[in-house]
Design a protein around this motif. Sequence first.
Motif, PDB file in Angstrom:
ATOM      1  N   ALA A  58       9.192  -3.049   8.444  1.00  0.00           N
ATOM      2  CA  ALA A  58       7.909  -3.586   7.997  1.00  0.00           C
ATOM      3  C   ALA A  58       7.697  -3.350   6.510  1.00  0.00           C
ATOM      4  N   GLY A  59       8.778  -3.069   5.792  1.00  0.00           N
ATOM      5  CA  GLY A  59       8.697  -2.878   4.345  1.00  0.00           C
ATOM      6  C   GLY A  59       9.551  -1.718   3.886  1.00  0.00           C
ATOM      7  N   ALA A  60      10.117  -1.834   2.703  1.00  0.00           N
ATOM      8  CA  ALA A  60      10.911  -0.739   2.143  1.00  0.00           C
ATOM      9  C   ALA A  60      10.021   0.487   1.971  1.00  0.00           C
ATOM     10  N   GLU A  71     -10.802  -2.535   5.739  1.00  0.00           N
ATOM     11  CA  GLU A  71     -10.220  -3.300   4.634  1.00  0.00           C
ATOM     12  C   GLU A  71      -8.707  -3.105   4.632  1.00  0.00           C
ATOM     13  N   ASN A  72      -7.968  -4.179   4.846  1.00  0.00           N
ATOM     14  CA  ASN A  72      -6.499  -4.098   4.854  1.00  0.00           C
ATOM     15  C   ASN A  72      -5.962  -4.242   3.436  1.00  0.00           C
ATOM     16  N   ARG A  73      -5.187  -3.245   2.996  1.00  0.00           N
ATOM     17  CA  ARG A  73      -4.590  -3.280   1.656  1.00  0.00           C
ATOM     18  C   ARG A  73      -3.115  -2.871   1.772  1.00  0.00           C
ATOM     19  N   PRO A  74      -2.283  -3.767   2.333  1.00  0.00           N
ATOM     20  CA  PRO A  74      -0.867  -3.429   2.543  1.00  0.00           C
ATOM     21  C   PRO A  74      -0.060  -3.515   1.255  1.00  0.00           C
ATOM     22  N   GLY A  75       1.147  -2.963   1.343  1.00  0.00           N
ATOM     23  CA  GLY A  75       2.086  -3.097   0.232  1.00  0.00           C
ATOM     24  C   GLY A  75       2.603  -1.777  -0.285  1.00  0.00           C
ATOM     25  N   ALA A  76       3.806  -1.830  -0.859  1.00  0.00           N
ATOM     26  CA  ALA A  76       4.444  -0.680  -1.506  1.00  0.00           C
ATOM     27  C   ALA A  76       4.497   0.541  -0.591  1.00  0.00           C
ATOM     28  N   GLY A  77       4.960   0.303   0.658  1.00  0.00           N
ATOM     29  CA  GLY A  77       5.091   1.432   1.585  1.00  0.00           C
ATOM     30  C   GLY A  77       3.777   2.140   1.835  1.00  0.00           C
ATOM     31  N   ASN A  78       2.687   1.365   1.922  1.00  0.00           N
ATOM     32  CA  ASN A  78       1.332   1.874   2.179  1.00  0.00           C
ATOM     33  C   ASN A  78       0.700   2.541   0.961  1.00  0.00           C
ATOM     34  N   SER A  79       1.449   2.695  -0.138  1.00  0.00           N
ATOM     35  CA  SER A  79       0.947   3.489  -1.256  1.00  0.00           C
ATOM     36  C   SER A  79      -0.186   2.806  -2.024  1.00  0.00           C
ATOM     37  N   ILE A  80      -0.309   1.464  -1.937  1.00  0.00           N
ATOM     38  CA  ILE A  80      -1.406   0.778  -2.616  1.00  0.00           C
ATOM     39  C   ILE A  80      -2.744   1.214  -2.024  1.00  0.00           C
ATOM     40  N   GLY A  81      -2.839   1.156  -0.701  1.00  0.00           N
ATOM     41  CA  GLY A  81      -4.065   1.592  -0.033  1.00  0.00           C
ATOM     42  C   GLY A  81      -4.297   3.083  -0.158  1.00  0.00           C
ATOM     43  N   MET A  82      -3.234   3.865  -0.073  1.00  0.00           N
ATOM     44  CA  MET A  82      -3.349   5.316  -0.208  1.00  0.00           C
ATOM     45  C   MET A  82      -3.921   5.677  -1.572  1.00  0.00           C
ATOM     46  N   ASN A  83      -3.413   5.030  -2.625  1.00  0.00           N
ATOM     47  CA  ASN A  83      -3.869   5.325  -3.978  1.00  0.00           C
ATOM     48  C   ASN A  83      -5.328   4.912  -4.182  1.00  0.00           C
ATOM     49  N   ALA A  84      -5.706   3.781  -3.567  1.00  0.00           N
ATOM     50  CA  ALA A  84      -7.086   3.313  -3.697  1.00  0.00           C
ATOM     51  C   ALA A  84      -8.066   4.343  -3.150  1.00  0.00           C
ATOM     52  N   VAL A  85      -7.717   4.973  -2.037  1.00  0.00           N
ATOM     53  CA  VAL A  85      -8.594   5.987  -1.447  1.00  0.00           C
ATOM     54  C   VAL A  85      -8.536   7.285  -2.245  1.00  0.00           C
ATOM     55  N   ALA A  86      -7.352   7.675  -2.669  1.00  0.00           N
ATOM     56  CA  ALA A  86      -7.208   8.912  -3.433  1.00  0.00           C
ATOM     57  C   ALA A  86      -8.034   8.885  -4.713  1.00  0.00           C
TER      58      ALA A  86
END
Length: 320
Positions: free
Chosen positions: A155-157, A63-78
Amino acid sequence: MRRLCIAVTLVLAAVSGQAFAQAWPSKPVRVVVPLTAGSATDVMARIVFDEVSKQVGQPIVIENRPGAGNSIGMNAVAKADPDGYTILANSSTHTVSPAVRATMALDTSNDLSAIIPLGNMPVVILFNPSKGYQKLSDFVDWARANPGKANYSSAGAGNSSHLNGELFKRAGKFEAVHLPFKGAPEAMTEVIAGRSDFYFSPLVNALPLMKDGKLKALAVSNASRASALPDLPTIAQAGYPQGEYNFWAGVFLPVKTPAPIKEKLYAEVKKALDSPSVRDKLKNLGADSFPITSAEFDALVKKEIDNNSQIAKAANIRVE
C-alpha cells in the motif's frame, strides 16, 4: 519566596490544565487518518470516533491525508496546536516509517504521544485463487524455482505491508520485486488481476473479496490466529516464523498536549471501545481488542520503532 512562587505557578498550571480538560471538547474535533478512505485504520477510526462524538456531544470529523508512508498525516498532527482538537489515528506503519524512511519531518517517538490502541487487526497474505496454491509453501517453492519472476504489492513504500512483504521474502528465502501502490484497494486489485503475486492485507479490506472468491488467504501474519478465521494458520505455523508481523491501529496526540486532555481522550475512547455496539462492529471486521494503558502503548511504539529499524537495516529497506 522564589520557591513559593514556583509552587503557586505549578498549582495554577495544574488547575488550568484540569479546567481545560473538563471543557474539552468545546468545539468540533479533527481526526487525521494518514491512509486512504476505506483502509482498515480509517474504518476502525470512523466506528470508534462516531461513538466518541455521541459521548462528548461534539462533531468529530475524519480527514484522510495519505502519502509518504503515512508521514504526511503524522507530521500534520505533530505540528498542530497541542490542544486536543487535532488527533491522529494511525496504523502500525506509525512504527515502520521512522525505521525505513531516510528523512522525516518529525521525530515520531518525541513529537507524538501514544494514547490508546483501537485494536489488533489480523493481516492475511493474499493470492489469486487461479494460481492454485493450497498452502503457503506452494508459492514459496514456485518462487524459489523461478528466480526473478515473483513480485508483491504494498500500500506504499515504507508502509507496513512493505515491511511485511520483505519479512516474508527473507523468511521464505526467495526473491520478489516490490510493487508500491497508493493504497490497499490498488494493491489488492493488482493481485486480483494477476499482475502481483501476493499482498499482505488487513482482514477488513480483504474479507469481502475473499468471500466473493476473488482472493485467497493462505496465512495470517500475526503472532496468533485470527478469531474471525480460526482455521487459517499463522505464518509461523505455515513454516515461516521469521515472517511474523502484528498490525494494530491506535490514537495519538501532539506530545505537548496537556496531560488532563490526554487522559480524557483515553477515557472517552476506552468507553467507546467497551460499548457493545462498537465492540460488535469491530468484531465483525475481524478486529481483536488490545486493552493496554497509554504508558504501555507508548512503550510498545518505541520498542517497535527500534525493532523495525533493525529489521529494515538487515533487509536493506530504505525509502527516500
